[in-house]
Design a protein around this motif. Structure first.
Motif, PDB file in Angstrom:
ATOM      1  N   LYS A 138     -12.267  -5.628  36.093  1.00 25.46           N
ATOM      2  CA  LYS A 138     -12.941  -6.939  35.743  1.00 25.46           C
ATOM      3  C   LYS A 138     -12.860  -7.589  36.704  1.00 25.46           C
ATOM      4  O   LYS A 138     -11.643  -7.752  37.621  1.00 25.46           O
ATOM      5  CB  LYS A 138     -12.089  -7.362  34.514  1.00 25.46           C
ATOM      6  N   VAL A 139     -13.748  -8.765  37.039  1.00 27.87           N
ATOM      7  CA  VAL A 139     -13.535  -9.823  37.870  1.00 27.87           C
ATOM      8  C   VAL A 139     -12.760 -10.829  37.199  1.00 27.87           C
ATOM      9  O   VAL A 139     -12.972 -11.275  36.251  1.00 27.87           O
ATOM     10  CB  VAL A 139     -14.792 -10.457  38.396  1.00 27.87           C
ATOM     11  N   GLU A 140     -11.499 -10.987  37.764  1.00 29.12           N
ATOM     12  CA  GLU A 140     -10.319 -11.837  37.282  1.00 29.12           C
ATOM     13  C   GLU A 140     -11.006 -13.289  37.266  1.00 29.12           C
ATOM     14  O   GLU A 140     -11.634 -13.630  37.685  1.00 29.12           O
ATOM     15  CB  GLU A 140      -9.010 -11.883  37.831  1.00 29.12           C
ATOM     16  N   ALA A 156      -8.558 -27.396  39.863  1.00 34.75           N
ATOM     17  CA  ALA A 156      -9.669 -26.521  39.567  1.00 34.75           C
ATOM     18  C   ALA A 156      -9.236 -25.833  38.223  1.00 34.75           C
ATOM     19  O   ALA A 156      -8.132 -25.300  38.024  1.00 34.75           O
ATOM     20  CB  ALA A 156      -9.803 -25.398  40.762  1.00 34.75           C
ATOM     21  N   ILE A 157     -10.234 -25.538  37.468  1.00 34.14           N
ATOM     22  CA  ILE A 157     -10.076 -25.207  36.151  1.00 34.14           C
ATOM     23  C   ILE A 157     -10.445 -23.600  36.280  1.00 34.14           C
ATOM     24  O   ILE A 157     -11.413 -23.235  36.938  1.00 34.14           O
ATOM     25  CB  ILE A 157     -11.032 -25.779  35.054  1.00 34.14           C
ATOM     26  N   VAL A 158      -9.590 -22.763  35.588  1.00 32.04           N
ATOM     27  CA  VAL A 158      -9.864 -21.446  35.751  1.00 32.04           C
ATOM     28  C   VAL A 158     -10.774 -20.836  34.580  1.00 32.04           C
ATOM     29  O   VAL A 158     -10.473 -21.224  33.564  1.00 32.04           O
ATOM     30  CB  VAL A 158      -8.121 -20.622  35.624  1.00 32.04           C
ATOM     31  N   VAL A 159     -11.707 -20.263  35.024  1.00 35.36           N
ATOM     32  CA  VAL A 159     -13.059 -19.779  34.529  1.00 35.36           C
ATOM     33  C   VAL A 159     -12.968 -18.208  34.276  1.00 35.36           C
ATOM     34  O   VAL A 159     -12.880 -17.625  35.300  1.00 35.36           O
ATOM     35  CB  VAL A 159     -14.167 -20.219  35.183  1.00 35.36           C
ATOM     36  N   ASP A 160     -12.853 -17.718  32.929  1.00 32.12           N
ATOM     37  CA  ASP A 160     -13.164 -16.239  32.686  1.00 32.12           C
ATOM     38  C   ASP A 160     -14.565 -15.939  32.412  1.00 32.12           C
ATOM     39  O   ASP A 160     -15.164 -16.786  31.504  1.00 32.12           O
ATOM     40  CB  ASP A 160     -12.148 -16.053  31.230  1.00 32.12           C
ATOM     41  N   LEU A 161     -15.121 -15.143  33.439  1.00 34.49           N
ATOM     42  CA  LEU A 161     -16.473 -14.954  33.436  1.00 34.49           C
ATOM     43  C   LEU A 161     -16.902 -13.844  32.276  1.00 34.49           C
ATOM     44  O   LEU A 161     -18.085 -13.269  32.093  1.00 34.49           O
ATOM     45  CB  LEU A 161     -16.829 -14.585  34.649  1.00 34.49           C
ATOM     46  N   GLY A 162     -15.825 -13.219  31.655  1.00 35.25           N
ATOM     47  CA  GLY A 162     -16.351 -12.266  30.548  1.00 35.25           C
ATOM     48  C   GLY A 162     -16.304 -10.898  31.098  1.00 35.25           C
ATOM     49  O   GLY A 162     -15.481 -10.421  32.056  1.00 35.25           O
ATOM     50  N   TYR A 163     -17.339 -10.491  30.709  1.00 34.78           N
ATOM     51  CA  TYR A 163     -17.695  -8.819  30.928  1.00 34.78           C
ATOM     52  C   TYR A 163     -18.213  -8.499  32.502  1.00 34.78           C
ATOM     53  O   TYR A 163     -19.215  -8.057  32.427  1.00 34.78           O
ATOM     54  CB  TYR A 163     -18.246  -8.064  29.892  1.00 34.78           C
ATOM     55  N   VAL A 164     -17.856  -9.442  33.193  1.00 31.20           N
ATOM     56  CA  VAL A 164     -18.537  -9.174  34.713  1.00 31.20           C
ATOM     57  C   VAL A 164     -17.440  -8.315  35.606  1.00 31.20           C
ATOM     58  O   VAL A 164     -16.139  -8.557  35.594  1.00 31.20           O
ATOM     59  CB  VAL A 164     -18.659 -10.619  35.202  1.00 31.20           C
ATOM     60  N   GLY A 165     -17.985  -7.263  36.203  1.00 32.78           N
ATOM     61  CA  GLY A 165     -16.892  -6.585  36.692  1.00 32.78           C
ATOM     62  C   GLY A 165     -17.414  -6.506  38.456  1.00 32.78           C
ATOM     63  O   GLY A 165     -18.373  -6.921  38.866  1.00 32.78           O
TER      64      GLY A 165
END
Length: 303
Positions: A138-140, A156-165
Motif C-alpha cells: 500500500k502507498v502509505e 500539510a494534511i496527511v491523505v490516505d489514497l486508499g487502495y493505491v499500491g
C-alpha cells in the motif's frame, strides 16, 4: 532512377540502418508502457500493435504494461460512483478499486490482446495478480506538500489514497516463461498486497519496476508529449539521472513529467539499461526511436 526504385532503396537503407540494433538486442527484453491519448485512437492502436509484433518477429521480447485512467473515469461516471482527487491523485476506495480492476484487467487488457492478435502476434493478457507476478504494498498516507494545509496549524494534511499500491516484489519467471514460448505478455497494473487486498498501481510505476527486475534493455514510456523539452521547447535527446535532478531544480521539468522521469531514473539505476520517454501519438514512434540513429524521444541512462 524511377520513383519506385527510389522508394525501394530508401526501405533497404532503413533496414541496413536497423541491422546493428537488431543484432545487439536479439533475445533482450523491451518493457513498453502504453497509455495516453494513443489508446483511444484505433489507427495508433493498430500501429502500436504492429510495432510490438515486429519487435517479437526480429527476436526482441516485448512486455507491454498498459494504463487506463480515462477509461476508469468514464466507467465510474456511468456507474454513478464519484471520484475524489487530491493533488491530481485519485483516492481509491473499495468500489473504485473494483471498477479499476474490471476496466484494466478486463476491457482494456483484452482489447490490446486483440489488437496484437490482429497484427499477427500471440499475446496473453494478465495482471500483476496472475502467477503472483507482482506483490504490492500500500502507498502509505502521503504528505502532499503545502497545497493542502490544516487551517489551524498550517501543516500539510496527511491523505490516505486508499487502495493505491506500488510494486514490492516482482517474480519475473512468469514473463520469462511466456516470452520463451513465443508469447507477448500484456499486463494490467493490478496486484495483490501482502494483506490479501487488491491494489491499483500507476502504470508507469509498474512498467519501471518490471523493467528493473527483468534487466530490460529498454523501458519505453509512451506519453502525450515529444519527450523532455528544455525551456525553449527543444527536445532533450539524452539525459542522465544527474541531468534530470538539475532540470527539476531549475524548473525546466515540472508537473506530470517529474514522476515519469523518477520512474525512468529508478529503472536505470536498478537494472534497466536505458529508458525512453517519447510521444505515443506519433505513428511507429517506438521503431523510429530504436531503429534509427536520430531517435524520436528522450533517452535516459546512467552516466
Amino acid at each position: 532512377m524511377n520513383d519506385s526504385t527510389t522508394s525501394l532503396l530508401a526501405k533497404a537503407e532503413t533496414l541496413i540502418e536497423a541491422l546493428p540494433y537488431l543484432k545487439r538486442y536479439e533475445g533482450r527484453t523491451f518493457v513498453v508502457k502504453y497509455g495516453g491519448h494513443a489508446m483511444g485512437d484505433p489507427a495508433l492502436a493498430q500501429d502500436f500493435a504492429e510495432d510490438i509484433v515486429l519487435l517479437k518477429a526480429v527476436g526482441i521480447n516485448p512486455v507491454v504494461v498498459h494504463g487506463g485512467g480515462p477509461q476508469i473515469g468514464r466507467m465510474l461516471k456511468a456507474l454513478g460512483i464519484e471520484s475524489q482527487f487530491v493533488n491530481g491523485l485519485r483516492v481509491t476506495d473499495k468500489a473504485t478499486a473494483e471498477v479499476a480492476e474490471m476496466v484494466l484487467s478486463g476491457a482494456i487488457n483484452k482489447e490490446l490482446v486483440s489488437w496484437i492478435s490482429k497484427a499477427g502476434g500471440k499475446a496473453v493478457g494478465i495482471s500483476g495478480k496472475d502467477g503472483a507476478l507482482v506483490t504490492a504494498r500500500k502507498v502509505e498516507a502521503q504528505k502532499l506538500g503545502k497545497a493542502i494545509e490544516d487551517p489551524d496549524s498550517g501543516e500539510a494534511i496527511v491523505v490516505d489514497l486508499g487502495y493505491v499500491g506500488e510494486p514490492d516484489h516482482i517474480d519475473t519467471s512468469i514473463l520469462e516463461t511466456l516470452s520463451s514460448a513465443g508469447l507477448i505478455p500484456v499486463i494490467a497494473p493490478i496486484a495483490v498486497g501482502h494483506d490479501g487486498e487488491t491494489y491499483n498501481i500507476n502504470a508507469d510505476t509498474m512498467a519501471g519496476a518490471i523493467a528493473a527486475a527483468i534487466g530490460a534493455a529498454r523501458l519505453f514510456l509512451l506519453t502525450d508529449v515529444p519527450g523532455v523539452l528544455d525551456k525553449d521547447k527543444n527536445l532533450l535527446t539524452d539525459l542522465t539521472p544527474a541531468d534530470i535532478e538539475a532540470l527539476a531544480q531549475d524548473g525546466t521539468i515540472s508537473g506530470g513529467m517529474i514522476p515519469k522521469l523518477a520512474t525512468c531514473t529508478h529503472a536505470v539505476e536498478a537494472g534497466c539499461e536505458a529508458a525512453v520517454v517519447l510521444d505515443g501519438r506519433v505513428p511507429h514512434a517506438m521503431l523510429l526511436e530504436f531503429f534509427t540513429s536520430k531517435g524520436a524521444g528522450t533517452l535516459i541512462r546512467k552516466a
